[in-house]
Motif scaffolding. Structure first.
Motif, PDB file in Angstrom:
ATOM      1  N   CYS A  41       0.814  -1.216   0.000  1.00  0.00           N
ATOM      2  CA  CYS A  41       0.000   0.000   0.000  1.00  0.00           C
ATOM      3  C   CYS A  41       0.846   1.264   0.000  1.00  0.00           C
ATOM      4  CB  CYS A  41      -1.010  -0.005   1.141  1.00  0.00           C
ATOM      5  SG  CYS A  41      -0.309   0.300   2.732  1.00  0.00           S
ATOM      6  N   ASP A  43       3.363   2.146   1.860  1.00  0.00           N
ATOM      7  CA  ASP A  43       3.833   2.667   3.143  1.00  0.00           C
ATOM      8  C   ASP A  43       5.355   2.681   3.189  1.00  0.00           C
ATOM      9  OD1 ASP A  43       1.267   2.850   4.044  1.00  0.00           O
ATOM     10  OD2 ASP A  43       1.330   0.988   5.186  1.00  0.00           O
ATOM     11  N   CYS A  67      -0.365   5.097   4.351  1.00  0.00           N
ATOM     12  CA  CYS A  67      -1.713   5.093   4.910  1.00  0.00           C
ATOM     13  C   CYS A  67      -1.735   5.552   6.367  1.00  0.00           C
ATOM     14  CB  CYS A  67      -2.333   3.710   4.772  1.00  0.00           C
ATOM     15  SG  CYS A  67      -1.657   2.505   5.905  1.00  0.00           S
ATOM     16  N   ASN A  70      -0.209   3.198   9.107  1.00  0.00           N
ATOM     17  CA  ASN A  70       1.254   3.258   9.162  1.00  0.00           C
ATOM     18  C   ASN A  70       1.707   4.519   9.892  1.00  0.00           C
ATOM     19  OD1 ASN A  70       4.029   2.594   8.407  1.00  0.00           O
ATOM     20  ND2 ASN A  70       3.846   4.221   6.897  1.00  0.00           N
ATOM     21  N   ARG A 127      -4.672  -4.909   6.512  1.00  0.00           N
ATOM     22  CA  ARG A 127      -4.045  -3.742   7.143  1.00  0.00           C
ATOM     23  C   ARG A 127      -3.095  -4.107   8.284  1.00  0.00           C
ATOM     24  NH1 ARG A 127      -3.864   0.290   3.742  1.00  0.00           N
ATOM     25  NH2 ARG A 127      -5.896   1.040   3.087  1.00  0.00           N
ATOM     26  N   CYS A 130       0.307  -3.009   7.809  1.00  0.00           N
ATOM     27  CA  CYS A 130       0.516  -1.564   7.964  1.00  0.00           C
ATOM     28  C   CYS A 130       0.854  -1.237   9.415  1.00  0.00           C
ATOM     29  CB  CYS A 130      -0.727  -0.798   7.542  1.00  0.00           C
ATOM     30  SG  CYS A 130      -1.246  -1.134   5.849  1.00  0.00           S
TER      31      CYS A 130
HETATM   32 ZN    ZN Z   1      -0.648   0.903   4.904  1.00  0.00          ZN
END
Ligand code: ZN
Length: 150
Positions: A41, A43, A67, A70, A127, A130
């Motif tokens: 994603c 991060d 995100c 994170n 997630r 993250c």
């Molecule tokens: Zn993330």
């Protein structure tokens, strides 16, 4: 994942850390330097730690991109490890991972303090990475530091 799917209490703590991240200033001449990426994603996390003569975290800086989970985790981590020794960082990191793997009942984790706000993220499996990126990145940085000093 939408943040409003999380419990209000969790969401407020996470949003607060997203909007007002702590310890963002880069620490120069750091003892521990850790950089991590989660391509899934986008991060990124960068952590610098300066230890005091007793081996405790005197200063920490983190810079995150990507995100909100994170960002919030990096900010919470930076608060959670202040004043800890390396052993102490590894201990809280293990506890955090155990919480994210659903191995600690809620009543047994007061030591995790504000980090418990991230427990809700474990209901969103994509997630979890993250929330773990900052911790696994810091562990890698600690490994590098220990290898260089052994
Ligand atoms: Zn993330």
């Amino acid at each position: 994942m939408e943040l409003d799917e999380l419990d209000d209490l969790y969401r407020d703590a996470i949003l607060d850390h997203c909007r007002h991240p702590r310890n963002q200033e880069r620490v120069e001449e750091a003892d521990i330097v850790a950089d991590g990426v989660n391509p899934f994603c986008g991060d990124e996390i960068h952590i610098q730690i300066k230890l005091d003569p007793e081996g405790r975290v005197a200063r920490i800086g983190f810079q995150g991109e990507g995100c909100s989970i994170n960002q919030a985790t990096g900010s919470m981590l930076s608060e959670a490890v202040k004043g800890r020794t390396i052993d102490g960082i590894e201990a809280i990191s293990e506890r955090f991972k155990a919480m994210m793997q659903d191995e600690i009942p809620q009543e047994d984790r007061p030591d995790l303090g504000e980090l418990q706000a991230l427990a809700g993220v474990r209901h969103f499996p994509v997630r979890i990475k993250c929330a773990l990126l900052a911790w696994s990145t810091l562990e890698d940085g600690i490994d590098d530091f220990q290898r260089a000093h052994s």
